[in-house]
Design an enzyme around this catalytic site. Structure first.
Site, PDB file in Angstrom:
ATOM      1  CE1 TYR A  33      -0.385   0.058  -1.609  1.00  0.00           C
ATOM      2  CE2 TYR A  33      -1.992   0.140   0.163  1.00  0.00           C
ATOM      3  CZ  TYR A  33      -1.535  -0.430  -0.997  1.00  0.00           C
ATOM      4  OH  TYR A  33      -2.191  -1.505  -1.545  1.00  0.00           O
ATOM      5  CE  LYS A 149      -0.156  -2.651   1.670  1.00  0.00           C
ATOM      6  NZ  LYS A 149      -1.120  -3.333   0.829  1.00  0.00           N
ATOM      7  CD  GLU A 182      -0.669 -10.720  -4.233  1.00  0.00           C
ATOM      8  OE1 GLU A 182      -0.686 -10.669  -2.992  1.00  0.00           O
ATOM      9  OE2 GLU A 182       0.107 -10.046  -4.923  1.00  0.00           O
ATOM     10  CG  LEU A 207       2.018  -7.306  -0.178  1.00  0.00           C
ATOM     11  CD1 LEU A 207       3.070  -6.289  -0.602  1.00  0.00           C
ATOM     12  CD2 LEU A 207       0.775  -6.581   0.297  1.00  0.00           C
TER      13      LEU A 207
HETATM   14  N1  PDD Z   1      -4.108  -4.803   0.643  1.00  0.00           N
HETATM   15  N2  PDD Z   1      -1.916  -8.835  -1.539  1.00  0.00           N
HETATM   16  C1  PDD Z   1      -2.197  -7.618  -2.040  1.00  0.00           C
HETATM   17  C2  PDD Z   1      -1.998  -7.393  -3.510  1.00  0.00           C
HETATM   18  C3  PDD Z   1      -2.669  -6.597  -1.187  1.00  0.00           C
HETATM   19  O1  PDD Z   1      -2.937  -5.373  -1.685  1.00  0.00           O
HETATM   20  C4  PDD Z   1      -2.866  -6.876   0.194  1.00  0.00           C
HETATM   21  C5  PDD Z   1      -3.340  -5.821   1.159  1.00  0.00           C
HETATM   22  C6  PDD Z   1      -2.553  -8.164   0.660  1.00  0.00           C
HETATM   23  C7  PDD Z   1      -2.710  -8.538   2.104  1.00  0.00           C
HETATM   24  O2  PDD Z   1      -1.707  -7.927   2.896  1.00  0.00           O
HETATM   25  P1  PDD Z   1      -1.965  -7.577   4.426  1.00  0.00           P
HETATM   26  O3  PDD Z   1      -2.394  -8.833   5.097  1.00  0.00           O
HETATM   27  O4  PDD Z   1      -0.660  -7.083   4.897  1.00  0.00           O
HETATM   28  O5  PDD Z   1      -3.049  -6.520   4.433  1.00  0.00           O
HETATM   29  C8  PDD Z   1      -2.077  -9.114  -0.227  1.00  0.00           C
HETATM   30  C9  PDD Z   1      -4.506  -3.705   1.486  1.00  0.00           C
HETATM   31  C10 PDD Z   1      -5.373  -4.094   2.628  1.00  0.00           C
HETATM   32  C11 PDD Z   1      -5.093  -2.597   0.633  1.00  0.00           C
HETATM   33  O6  PDD Z   1      -4.485  -2.298  -0.378  1.00  0.00           O
HETATM   34  O7  PDD Z   1      -6.128  -2.027   0.975  1.00  0.00           O
END
Ligand code: PDD
Length: 287
Positions: A33, A149, A182, A207
């Site tokens: 996703y 992801k 993270e 991620l």
């Molecule tokens: N989550 N690390 C993890 C484990 C994440 O699920 C996310 C993002 C990030 C940040 O990635 P980005 O800057 O590309 O959003 C880091 C999204 C927002 C979610 O699952 O809702």
């Protein structure tokens, strides 16, 4: 106005949107996703999100259901049909449906594609950013491919639920060596006493955040020193500032970890500056 969801080539009313009971996303979390921010009706950082989605699909050998350009079109159309000005758009691709078998189905099985757009009012987000958020630390119990992801988010749900129970907004996940990997759904950052911005390097353990990559571009532009390396909670507690990044939070100040204040317990000045720099970038990106 009724909400519209994209499901496998059709735009359908939210209440009628459904996938099959034997969809592999539902049964095995065999799905990837993206969540993108929508700002003034446009997608923020579209190219980076599409590149990451393509990589996630390819790492799991899920054939792309359509070109990245066509998927981006689906996202834009879902935003348009729901008249979302500010909010987020969620795109999920699963390996498709079929009788429950662990081994992959034939490559001809159509992938399931779902896209949902949601309006999010900016004001509460600004209020939270003005106050900063609390973090709770939790062991990182995820698999070793957190760079992909996937929708396999139960460890993140458990960590966030525990954080929520303690009045914290986000959990920082700690690896077996005591280092922060993270956040449960964000990347983790600290600012050292010397003013160096520190975040963990890209590896299978985390991620590769899109917001993280864009923020590193902004740090370079602003000539702010930064390091990509792991840090422990002891170092974070000595830090001047801390923050998280994600598409939904952009740059969000962290003011405490496990009940202990960071810096003076208020959002740090560099964090606030980076948040407004990111805001400026988001306002023009894709406009
Ligand atoms: N989550 N690390 C993890 C484990 C994440 O699920 C996310 C993002 C990030 C940040 O990635 P980005 O800057 O590309 O959003 C880091 C999204 C927002 C979610 O699952 O809702």
């Amino acid at each position: 106005m009724s909400r519209i969801v994209y499901v496998n080539g059709r735009y359908v009313p939210y209440a009628k949107a459904a996938v099959h009971v034997e969809d592999r996303g539902f049964q095995f979390a065999d799905a990837v996703y993206e969540v993108c921010q929508v700002r003034d009706g446009h997608l923020v950082d579209e190219a980076r999100h599409m590149t990451r989605l393509t990589r996630s699909l390819s790492e799991l050998k899920i054939p792309a259901p359509m070109s990245a350009a066509a998927l981006a079109h689906v996202m834009r159309e879902t935003i348009r049909r729901n008249r979302v000005r500010n909010g987020l758009v969620y795109l999920q691709v699963t390996r498709g449906e079929g009788p429950r078998e662990f081994v992959f189905p034939s490559q001809d099985v159509p992938r399931t594609v779902v896209c949902i757009a949601r309006a999010v009012a900016p004001a509460p987000q600004h209020t939270t950013a003005g106050e900063g958020i609390a973090i709770k630390t939790m062991p990182d119990i995820r698999w070793r491919r957190s760079d992909i992801k996937t929708v396999m988010l139960l460890p993140a749900c458990l960590a966030k639920e525990a954080a929520h129970g303690d009045g914290a907004r986000e959990a920082w996940l700690i690896d077996d060596n005591g280092y922060v990997t993270e956040g449960a759904s964000s990347n983790a950052w600290i600012v050292s006493r010397e003013g160096t911005v520190i975040t963990r390097q890209i590896a299978p353990a985390i991620l590769a955040g899109v917001t993280r990559a864009t923020l590193i571009d902004l740090l370079r532009e602003e000539k702010v020193p930064y390091q990509e390396r792991p840090f422990r909670i002891a170092e974070a507690l000595e830090a001047r500032e801390a923050f998280i990044t994600s598409a939904t939070n952009t740059v969000m100040p962290v003011v405490s970890i496990d009940g202990q204040p960071i810096g003076d317990g208020r959002p740090g000045p560099l964090t606030q500056r980076l948040r407004s720099k990111f805001d400026q970038f988001a306002a023009i990106s894709g406009a």
